[in-house]
Design a protein around this motif. Structure first.
Motif, mmCIF file in Angstrom:
data_model
loop_
_atom_site.group_PDB
_atom_site.id
_atom_site.type_symbol
_atom_site.label_atom_id
_atom_site.label_comp_id
_atom_site.label_asym_id
_atom_site.label_seq_id
_atom_site.Cartn_x
_atom_site.Cartn_y
_atom_site.Cartn_z
ATOM 1 N N HIS A 108 0.832 -1.209 0.000
ATOM 2 C CA HIS A 108 0.000 0.000 0.000
ATOM 3 C C HIS A 108 0.867 1.260 0.000
ATOM 4 O O HIS A 108 0.515 2.263 -0.631
ATOM 5 N N PHE A 111 1.999 1.739 -3.445
ATOM 6 C CA PHE A 111 0.855 2.158 -4.258
ATOM 7 C C PHE A 111 0.566 3.647 -4.060
ATOM 8 O O PHE A 111 0.357 4.387 -5.022
ATOM 9 N N TYR A 124 5.875 -0.697 -8.956
ATOM 10 C CA TYR A 124 4.598 -1.254 -8.499
ATOM 11 C C TYR A 124 3.911 -2.007 -9.636
ATOM 12 O O TYR A 124 3.405 -3.103 -9.459
#
Length: 196
Positions: A108, A111, A124
């Motif tokens: 996360h 991201f 990513y």
């Protein structure tokens, strides 16, 4: 005789410290100094292996991808055929929330940074694209009439969302599994037949 240093292991140890920091505080907090502190080593030693933060992030992203791949391979090791491999792989994604929260949180963090940073976006996307291809291949083998690429996007979106729900305690793994199985049953349902 001089002590032998396992340079690959030391690099991995430093990258792992960076992942812990990413998971706990986000990529913005990753610096050579903070990672050295997290790893319990000197800043100079971190710089010996990683000249700049970008190098450290690349190594961390690679390690993150490797560890997620290992987790998913372990989840599907006992699978019996493409449909079971697909289910177990997706359950592996769901179970990250319970079994490997550090990997999920670090993912996360990458991201969140990817939206503004083209280099991090590339790191990513590499992992995400590879997982999508693998899931699409499993969908194609398990449900030949399905649009494999579209279904892979749907199934990965569901699995990732369920993994997040497991992570924060919104759902148990058992509840998330029931929802995932409901979604998977669509693949083999003839067109025009309503769901359960």
């Amino acid at each position: 005789m001089p002590k032998q240093v396992d340079h690959a292991a030391r690099r991995a140890e430093i990258a792992q410290a960076a992942l812990r920091l990413c998971a706990r505080e986000g990529l913005a907090e990753v610096s050579i100094g903070r990672v050295a502190q997290e790893a319990g080593i000197s800043k100079g030693l971190v710089q010996h292996y990683f000249a700049a933060k970008a190098d450290l992030l690349r190594a961390s992203a690679h390690l993150l991808r490797q560890e997620i791949e290992q987790h998913l391979r372990a989840a599907s090791r006992e699978a019996d055929g493409p449909a079971d491999t697909l289910r177990r792989t997706l359950l592996g994604v769901v179970e990250l929330g319970a079994q490997a929260p550090l990997l999920l949180l670090a993912g996360h963090a990458f991201f969140a940074r990817a939206a503004a940073d083209p280099e991090v976006r590339g790191l990513y996307r590499t992992g995400g694209d590879m997982l999508h291809r693998e899931v699409a291949q499993l969908v194609a083998a398990a449900a030949p009439d399905a649009d494999a690429s579209a279904e892979a996007h749907v199934l990965l979106g569901v699995a990732r969302g369920l993994g997040d729900s497991v992570l924060v305690g919104e759902l148990s793994v058992a509840e998330a599994t029931t929802i995932l199985d409901h979604q998977l049953r669509r693949l083999n349902r003839p067109a025009g037949v309503s769901g359960d």
